[in-house]
Enzyme design. Structure first.
Site, PDB file in Angstrom:
ATOM      1  CG  HIS A  52      -1.913  -1.118   1.241  1.00 22.58           C
ATOM      2  ND1 HIS A  52      -3.087  -1.136   0.518  1.00 22.58           N
ATOM      3  CD2 HIS A  52      -1.862  -2.306   1.904  1.00 22.58           C
ATOM      4  CE1 HIS A  52      -3.729  -2.278   0.741  1.00 22.58           C
ATOM      5  NE2 HIS A  52      -3.004  -3.008   1.571  1.00 22.58           N
ATOM      6  CG  ASN A 124      -7.782  -4.739   0.517  1.00 20.89           C
ATOM      7  OD1 ASN A 124      -6.984  -3.807   0.601  1.00 20.89           O
ATOM      8  ND2 ASN A 124      -7.461  -5.981   0.823  1.00 20.89           N
ATOM      9  CE1 TYR A 334      -1.895  -4.915   7.936  1.00 24.31           C
ATOM     10  CE2 TYR A 334      -2.549  -2.629   7.671  1.00 24.31           C
ATOM     11  CZ  TYR A 334      -2.437  -3.910   7.167  1.00 24.31           C
ATOM     12  OH  TYR A 334      -2.861  -4.179   5.896  1.00 24.31           O
TER      13      TYR A 334
END
Length: 480
Positions: A52, A124, A334
């Site tokens: 990303h 997404n 993350y």
């Protein structure tokens, strides 16, 4: 036979399935091989995001118009509530300099600055994903990045992986369909993709899927149209979003959810935590919740978009995670990636900082700008100096587990019925686009891998395989 090992030479007994408590999880922290793979992947590239990397975003507001209090006590989801938010849209595989109009999944990351802390929903523009166990995720991402020998993107690598991991076929069919290249960020749906949980005031848990339907309508590009766009503008999606907001044409998405009672997960006939599958809208219809609108462009792209840090571990009371293996791993991966990419105290940056008061003992480390005040003698807990303490009233309801700890695969090996259902919904024009897009993406792919792919397509539908085979032959003739 060469045995796969860790970087320290330890033999890897299973490189496909995470270690879980029972077949449906959750994942165990003692799975050090999983942690090692994810932690290493987070450190493979600097300083851009490992995935990303190319994206754009804007601020806006989430407005709740319907009463869903029977499902959740979260203040952000109560009828009449309006919450400031940040959205970031992105391509997944490309580097920071990639063109916007490439065939790729689009990231759909939302940060809500709620009264109870930040809530991040990191999804997404597709309701499913290529893999359902994070153990496979670093390997999958390697196939989307550059070959370390040639430093070129490899169609063969991605098709080799996809055909060896048939759970990816649902997502591959979506990616290669007419929806594989959204015309703009404004013209695509968004999904939480994972199964999450909602908890109500009675401490009852519900499983939930989050959906965001574009009010602008779906609009996509063909390969030819995308090539023309890229030739003129590599920042087409970023430019479109910025210009629309500047003109006052604020994009909007309608917010909906699917709900499953907690107990039904055992009897519904499928694994509701499988990220490669969707829930039937007939069995679990969409429920209206509200909408979000983007109405403010960032003033400093680097500070507000590039340094924006999202993580599905950022949840608030009334919203939480599920035993989804991929989601469980992302709650570690993350924030670990953000600590590496931005710095230890990335949460103190203005774009990431919550609007409510922060009381924490996590003050050491680089980038502490002093916004976390320590007003007592206590820098540890428990203490005798009236420092912040835990509040057990916010404990979530117990989650019932089953079985023994082992590296379980999924019970469900049906890789074909949902791609088949999607294929059967397509018009003839959409099917032809699918066939030609797949043929285009197979340039340079070995005959063995193509044969394997056609075998999978045959199991989805004979027409699927015939269409791709015909498109490949036509492409071959045109090249000869």
């Amino acid at each position: 036979m060469k045995r796969l090992t860790t970087t320290f030479g330890n033999v890897v007994a299973d490189n496909q399935n995470s270690l879980t408590a029972g077949k449906r999880g959750p994942v165990l922290l003692q799975d050090y091989k999983l942690i090692e793979k994810l932690a290493h992947q987070n450190r493979e590239r600097i300083p851009e995001r490992a995935v990303h990397a190319k994206g754009g975003g804007a601020y806006g507001k989430l407005v709740i118009t319907e009463d869903i209090s029977k499902y959740t006590k979260a203040s952000v989801l109560q009828k009449g509530e309006t919450t400031r938010m940040l959205a970031r849209f992105s391509t997944v595989a490309g580097e920071a300099g990639a063109a916007d109009a490439e065939r790729d999944v689009r990231g759909f990351a939302l940060k809500f600055y709620t009264k109870e802390g930040n809530w991040d929903l990191v999804g997404n523009n597709t309701p499913v994903f290529f893999v359902r166990d994070a153990y496979k995720f670093p390997d999958f991402i390697h196939t989307q990045k550059r070959d370390p020998h040639t430093y070129l993107r490899s169609n063969n690598a991605q098709w080799d992986f996809w055909t060896l991991v048939p759970e990816s076929l649902h997502q591959v069919t979506i990616l290669m369909s007419d929806r594989g290249i959204p015309a703009s960020f404004r013209n695509m749906h968004g999904f939480g993709s994972h199964t999450y949980s909602l908890i109500n005031a009675n401490n009852e848990r519900f499983w939930v899927k989050f959906h965001f339907k574009t009010a602008q309508g779906i609009k996509n590009l063909t390969n030819e149209e995308a090539a023309n766009v890229i030739a003129k503008d590599r920042e087409s999606n970023l430019r479109d979003l910025h210009n629309a907001i500047e003109k006052g044409d604020f994009p909007r998405w309608n917010f909906k959810i699917q709900i499953m009672p907690e107990s039904e997960a055992k009897t519904c006939g499928f694994n509701p935590f499988d990220l490669t599958k969707v829930w039937s809208h007939k069995d679990y219809p969409l429920i209206d919740v509200g909408y979000f609108e983007l109405n403010e462009n960032p003033k400093n792209y680097f500070n507000e978009i590039e340094q924006a840090a999202f993580s599905p571990s950022n949840v608030v009371p009334g919203i939480s995670i599920s035993p989804d293996k991929m989601l469980q791993a992302r709650t570690f991966s993350y924030p670990d990636a953000q600590r590496y990419r931005i710095g230890t105290h990335y949460a103190q940056l203005p774009v990431n900082r919550p609007i409510n008061k922060v009381n924490t003992y996590t003050v050491g480390g680089n980038m502490n700008n002093g916004s976390y005040e320590v007003k007592t003698k206590a820098y540890y807990e428990p203490n005798s100096y009236n420092g912040p303490v835990e509040d057990n009233s916010f404990l979530e309801p117990d989650l019932e587990l089953e079985g023994v700890a082992a590296r379980f695969g999924y019970d469900d090996e049906d890789y074909y019925s949902q791609p088949r259902a999607l294929f059967n919904l397509m018009s003839e024009c959409q099917k032809n686009q699918l066939f030609n897009n797949i043929a285009d993406s197979m340039e340079g792919v070995s005959k063995e891998v193509i044969k394997r792919a056609l075998g999978h397509f045959e199991k989805i539908s004979p027409d699927y395989a015939k269409g791709v085979e015909s498109a490949l032959k036509s492409k071959c003739k045109s090249c000869c």
